[in-house]
Design an enzyme around this catalytic site. Structure first.
Site, PDB file in Angstrom:
ATOM      1  N   SER A 156       7.917   8.733  -7.401  1.00  0.00           N
ATOM      2  CA  SER A 156       8.242   8.155  -6.126  1.00  0.00           C
ATOM      3  C   SER A 156       9.613   8.406  -5.563  1.00  0.00           C
ATOM      4  O   SER A 156      10.088   9.441  -5.217  1.00  0.00           O
ATOM      5  CB  SER A 156       7.752   6.858  -6.327  1.00  0.00           C
ATOM      6  OG  SER A 156       7.424   6.022  -4.998  1.00  0.00           O
ATOM      7  N   GLU A 175      -2.900   9.738  -1.352  1.00  0.00           N
ATOM      8  CA  GLU A 175      -1.723   9.412  -0.921  1.00  0.00           C
ATOM      9  C   GLU A 175      -1.130   9.412   0.397  1.00  0.00           C
ATOM     10  O   GLU A 175      -1.290  10.566   1.204  1.00  0.00           O
ATOM     11  CB  GLU A 175      -0.647   9.672  -1.817  1.00  0.00           C
ATOM     12  CG  GLU A 175      -0.650   9.651  -3.471  1.00  0.00           C
ATOM     13  CD  GLU A 175       0.728  10.101  -4.054  1.00  0.00           C
ATOM     14  OE1 GLU A 175       1.654   9.455  -3.496  1.00  0.00           O
ATOM     15  OE2 GLU A 175       0.442  10.785  -5.064  1.00  0.00           O
ATOM     16  N   HIS A 181      -1.008   7.048  -5.650  1.00  0.00           N
ATOM     17  CA  HIS A 181       0.394   7.288  -6.188  1.00  0.00           C
ATOM     18  C   HIS A 181       0.915   6.902  -7.446  1.00  0.00           C
ATOM     19  O   HIS A 181       0.449   6.030  -8.079  1.00  0.00           O
ATOM     20  CB  HIS A 181       1.129   6.027  -5.124  1.00  0.00           C
ATOM     21  CG  HIS A 181       2.514   6.300  -4.887  1.00  0.00           C
ATOM     22  ND1 HIS A 181       3.043   7.378  -4.402  1.00  0.00           N
ATOM     23  CD2 HIS A 181       3.553   5.763  -5.572  1.00  0.00           C
ATOM     24  CE1 HIS A 181       4.558   7.428  -4.610  1.00  0.00           C
ATOM     25  NE2 HIS A 181       4.767   6.164  -5.197  1.00  0.00           N
TER      26      HIS A 181
END
Length: 311
Positions: free
Chosen positions: A156, A251, A281
């Site tokens: 991320s 995502e 995610h």
């Protein structure tokens, strides 16, 4: 059979169940919104992490942040992995990333892992996280590792930070790491990618709202969000080491991975991009609970194995 239906068949039953469970929890008005915008994470108090048998954990206090050095009791590898955690640049270190460190070490056949609890926004906007990542990388060099012995991994925001760190090192003529692993990397803080629209209704973690971590601008502060050290997508990937990028097809950040891989490849970088059908995610957090996360970690292991110990 419609293409969408065919693709859904490529997603495991376990994967669909976990994805729908996440969607159900995040759709709940009060708790769900706090999960999406990171408020719950910032307030989360976790239990003390139990170091697994056979490992040693050393806490390292730097001037402005802290680090954790995890290594097997019998460490034989001369490689090391630097882990940069996710959390939208507003979430601190979590036990999940300590579990990631254990897996990375095992995949590296006893490789030590340095995880850093870098400073986060809003108290510490850009360039705090990048400064701490650079400091940790230089710490490894001072410890005696060469760039060719260092792998850098992140998910991320940490995945984007992996790339920002490498850009910074290259631009300042410092040794580059041997390889990069980026899981669902956040590389475009302008939210301009196509998937921010096409997956708006599908993304179980960030979808159906703009009050979420991926629209949070606290880290950017007064800076230009197109600054490559903030949004690596807008930077130059020339001379980058090999990269493994993993992302889920559901995502909103899908474009962040696809466009970076496309750009880096066009600039001569070896890139392995794997889009996992039906995944959400950082689905790798599911560890062994579903085939897709197991496959992703095996893929990471194969990538790590490309970088052999020098001894």
């Amino acid at each position: 059979m419609k293409q969408r239906e065919k693709k859904e068949l490529d997603t495991s039953v376990q994967g669909i169940i976990i994805r729908e469970m996440i969607s159900h929890v995040t759709s709940e008005h009060m708790i769900g919104q706090k999960i999406k915008n990171g408020e719950l994470r910032k307030k989360l108090v976790e239990p003390v992490w139990n170091v697994p048998d056979g490992f040693l954990l050393t806490e390292i206090k730097m001037e402005q942040f802290e680090m954790e050095w995890l290594e097997p009791e019998s460490c034989t590898s001369d490689r090391v992995l630097l882990q940069l955690h996710g959390g939208g640049y507003v979430g601190a270190m979590r036990n999940a990333y300590r579990n990631f460190a254990v897996v990375y070490s095992e995949l590296g056949h006893g490789m030590p892992v340095l995880s850093i609890d870098y400073r986060v926004a809003p108290e510490n906007p850009y360039p705090a996280a990048l400064e701490d990542a650079v400091c940790a990388y230089r710490w490894l060099l001072q410890k005696g590792y060469s760039g060719s012995q260092i792998l850098v991994a992140g998910d991320s925001a940490g995945g984007g930070l992996v790339m920002a760190l490498t850009m910074y090192l290259r631009d300042h003529h410092e040794e580059l790491p041997a390889g990069l692993i980026a899981m669902s990397p956040w590389t475009d803080l302008t939210s301009s990618g196509e998937s921010y629209q096409t997956n708006f209704e599908k993304d179980p973690l960030f979808g159906k709202t703009k009050d979420s971590l991926i629209y949070n601008r606290e880290y950017v502060g007064l800076e230009d969000p197109k600054n490559p050290y903030i949004s690596p997508l807008f930077g130059d990937f020339t001379d980058f080491p090999p990269m493994l990028i993993q992302v889920g097809s559901y995502e909103m950040l899908l474009s962040d991975s696809v466009e970076v891989a496309k750009k880096a490849k066009s600039q001569g970088v070896k890139v392995r991009l794997h889009v996992y059908e039906g995944m959400f995610h950082v689905f790798q957090m599911a560890m062994k609970l579903m085939p897709e996360s197991r496959q992703a970690w095996k893929e990471a292991g194969r990538f790590i194995s490309l970088f052999k110990d020098e001894t």
